[in-house]
Each structure stands twice: as structure tokens, then as C-alpha cells.
Design a protein around this motif. Structure first.
Motif, PDB file in Angstrom:
ATOM      1  N   MET A  45      33.260  28.370  40.549  1.00  0.00           N
ATOM      2  CA  MET A  45      34.291  28.727  39.577  1.00  0.00           C
ATOM      3  C   MET A  45      33.650  29.157  38.259  1.00  0.00           C
ATOM      4  O   MET A  45      34.115  30.097  37.606  1.00  0.00           O
ATOM      5  N   SER A 110      46.644  28.990  34.764  1.00  0.00           N
ATOM      6  CA  SER A 110      45.215  29.288  34.680  1.00  0.00           C
ATOM      7  C   SER A 110      44.406  28.043  34.315  1.00  0.00           C
ATOM      8  O   SER A 110      43.299  27.836  34.820  1.00  0.00           O
ATOM      9  N   VAL A 113      43.015  24.980  36.882  1.00  0.00           N
ATOM     10  CA  VAL A 113      41.716  25.086  37.552  1.00  0.00           C
ATOM     11  C   VAL A 113      40.755  24.019  37.041  1.00  0.00           C
ATOM     12  O   VAL A 113      40.064  23.352  37.817  1.00  0.00           O
ATOM     13  N   HIS A 114      40.735  23.832  35.738  1.00  0.00           N
ATOM     14  CA  HIS A 114      39.780  22.900  35.132  1.00  0.00           C
ATOM     15  C   HIS A 114      40.094  21.446  35.473  1.00  0.00           C
ATOM     16  O   HIS A 114      39.223  20.580  35.386  1.00  0.00           O
ATOM     17  N   SER A 116      41.413  20.508  38.489  1.00  0.00           N
ATOM     18  CA  SER A 116      41.622  20.409  39.928  1.00  0.00           C
ATOM     19  C   SER A 116      40.602  19.542  40.657  1.00  0.00           C
ATOM     20  O   SER A 116      40.805  19.182  41.812  1.00  0.00           O
ATOM     21  N   ARG A 127      33.921  24.236  35.896  1.00  0.00           N
ATOM     22  CA  ARG A 127      35.098  24.641  36.676  1.00  0.00           C
ATOM     23  C   ARG A 127      36.094  25.308  35.741  1.00  0.00           C
ATOM     24  O   ARG A 127      36.996  24.683  35.193  1.00  0.00           O
ATOM     25  N   THR A 129      38.634  28.766  34.516  1.00  0.00           N
ATOM     26  CA  THR A 129      39.621  29.735  34.992  1.00  0.00           C
ATOM     27  C   THR A 129      39.017  31.115  35.228  1.00  0.00           C
ATOM     28  O   THR A 129      38.065  31.521  34.554  1.00  0.00           O
ATOM     29  N   ILE A 243      41.457  27.686  44.595  1.00  0.00           N
ATOM     30  CA  ILE A 243      41.428  26.938  43.333  1.00  0.00           C
ATOM     31  C   ILE A 243      41.862  27.834  42.174  1.00  0.00           C
ATOM     32  O   ILE A 243      42.623  27.425  41.305  1.00  0.00           O
ATOM     33  N   ALA A 244      41.391  29.081  42.201  1.00  0.00           N
ATOM     34  CA  ALA A 244      41.667  30.017  41.100  1.00  0.00           C
ATOM     35  C   ALA A 244      43.118  30.471  41.055  1.00  0.00           C
ATOM     36  O   ALA A 244      43.673  30.679  39.962  1.00  0.00           O
TER      37      ALA A 244
END
Length: 301
Positions: A45, A110, A113-114, A116, A127, A129, A243-244
């Protein structure tokens, strides 16, 4: 155009060495913080963020210069005292960007993501976006409007990002009290990554924790409430593509499918994560309130 170095690129060797050191310290303390698939996903990521960041940065630079060249109120010189001003201004902007990213699903799509990862270590800091860089810069547009040069803004944004790397660790318990009182720390940021109801949507700080204390979003890390990392409902995947974009998929599905009024479709975009048009959803505030009632009830028994 001031010639400032790209400090993030220079910091990459430091990131690698720091992760190796954390892995060693964690193993010595018998803290299992790394899981291979999870860490590889975080690194993937981060790499994707860097690659797509070239396009996002072009958009940001164009937007900042457009405002600076055409609408700036003042012209703030690039001197020592203006770097002090930009430090506080950027950190204030970051706080509100970060807070809104938890309170508005358009930005959460967005930022999620961080959050997750179900682990918390320095690789989690990577990690990042793949989509946020193209539109979250709007929270900083008031800085070139005031008269800060875009190069100064970009430099301070990089400094903030660099600072936030080291706070993603369990290897450091607490910093000195004076430091904990003013700055964001591993303890404060562990709270931010917690899925426990008491920790949800708390400690949005970048560098200074004072904004959370001023605006009522601060939460101390509690010894009796161990942080559970991840999301309220975890995504259960290590696939970087999923994930994104998985939350974007769910957002568009909620907003544009099924029988809903036009108003409800719009609200799915701007209401907090967890909101449902039929009243079945629960926001972080609701989950926190229910948790606190349960705790209070157990204490009176």
C-alpha cells in the motif's frame, strides 16, 4: 520556487532500519506485532501510494499555486518565523482533515485504508491511501489563500507525515509526561487505531495532541482497556487492490443501489461511517455511548 529537498525519499532507509529495530525490540519483549502477510500488504500500500502520489502531487501543486497566484490575501515571506507559523497552521489543517475523514464517509472511503490492519507496528504507518491524495488537499487550500508559499506547505506536510511514522509502535509504552501532554505519541495514536468503542474516532492529532484536547476528541490509553486494532468490521483480506478500493465499492453500492430517496443517497456520501437510512446502522458515538452504559451498569452491580 524555494528548493526544498524531498525528505520522504531521504527517509526511506530510516524507515527500513526502524522497522528492523522494532522487530528486534518486540521479539525481545515477547510482543508479537508483525504478521508477514499483513506487513507485506502495508508495504504494498505504501509503494502504491508513492507511485500514485506523483499524479496526486501534481494536482495538489497546481491547486495550491492557482490559489496562491490568484487569490492570496497576504504574501508571507520564506523566513524563519514563517516556518513556525506554517508548523501550527499545517497541524491545525491536518487535525480537521483527519477528524472529518472519520466523520464523513466520502473521506473515510480513502482513509479507512490506514485503519484496515489488525496489527500495529511501523509497517502500519506505510499503509496509505491510493485515492485520498487526489482530493483531501482541500483542507489545506486556506494556507496558500493566506499567503504561504506552496513549497513551504508541501515541506511541512512531509515533515508531519515523517513525524507520524515513529508513533506507530507498541515498542514504546509512554513518553515523559510533558511530552505526552503536548505531542502525539505512540500511546495516543494506539488509541486512534483502536476498534474498542471507547477509542473510536479519538486522537486525530498529527504532531500536536493539543487540538484533540481543545476540541473534545482526546482519549487517554487505558491500562484496563487493551487496544484492539483494526475496524469495527474488519475487511479480512491482504489483497492491496481490495484494501485500496473495497470501501469505495461499499459506498457506491449503498448510495446508488436499492430503493432509497435522493436525499438518502446523498446522505450515504456525507454522513459518518455506520449510518443507515433505515436507522439500523450505528455510528461511533452510538457504540461509545452503549459501551459506557454497559460499563456503568456493571460497576453498579
Amino acid at each position: 520556487m524555494p528548493d526544498f529537498p524531498n525528505i520522504i525519499l531521504y527517509a526511506i532507509p530510516f524507515f527500513v532500519l526502524a522497522m528492523l529495530l522494532e522487530l528486534y525490540i518486540s521479539a525481545k519483549q515477547q510482543i508479537k506485532t508483525y504478521e508477514a502477510k499483513d506487513s507485506l500488504s502495508s508495504i504494498a500500500m505504501g509503494l502504491g501510494n508513492v507511485i500514485l502520489g506523483f499524479g496526486a502531487k501534481a494536482v495538489v501543486i497546481l491547486a495550491f499555486f492557482f490559489v496562491y497566484d490568484n487569490f492570496r490575501i497576504f504574501t508571507i515571506p520564506v523566513v524563519w518565523w514563517s516556518f513556525i507559523l506554517i508548523f501550527f497552521a499545517d497541524d491545525f489543517a491536518y487535525y480537521w482533515f483527519h477528524r472529518v475523514s472519520h466523520e464523513c464517509r466520502l473521506f473515510w472511503a480513502s482513509h479507512v485504508v490506514h485503519h484496515s490492519s489488525e496489527h500495529y507496528n511501523l509497517s502500519t504507518a506505510l499503509r496509505q491511501t491510493w485515492s485520498g491524495g487526489f482530493y483531501t488537499f482541500i483542507f489545506w487550500l486556506w494556507l496558500p489563500l493566506l499567503g504561504f508559499h506552496p513549497a513551504m506547505i508541501l515541506l511541512q506536510m512531509s515533515i508531519s507525515l515523517l513525524y507520524q511514522f515513529w508513533i506507530h509502535t507498541e515498542a514504546i509504552n509512554k513518553m515523559p509526561k510533558w511530552f505526552e501532554a503536548v505531542f502525539n505519541t505512540p500511546s495516543h495514536h494506539r488509541v486512534h487505531h483502536g476498534s474498542n468503542p471507547i477509542y473510536l474516532d479519538r486522537n486525530h492529532a498529527g504532531i500536536l495532541i493539543i487540538w484533540d484536547k481543545m476540541f473534545g476528541t482526546f482519549q487517554e490509553e487505558l491500562e484496563e482497556e487493551k487496544v484492539i486494532y483494526g475496524l469495527v468490521t474488519n475487511i479480512e483480506t491482504f489483497n492491496p487492490i481490495k484494501i485500496a478500493f473495497i470501501e469505495w465499492y461499499h459506498l457506491f453500492k449503498d448510495a446508488f443501489t436499492g430503493k432509497k430517496s435522493f436525499k438518502d443517497r446523498i446522505l450515504y456520501i456525507f454522513k459518518p461511517p455506520g449510518w443507515k437510512h433505515d436507522g439500523t446502522g450505528k455510528s461511533s458515538d452510538t457504540l461509545r455511548t452503549e459501551w459506557l452504559k454497559t460499563v456503568k451498569s456493571n460497576q453498579t452491580k
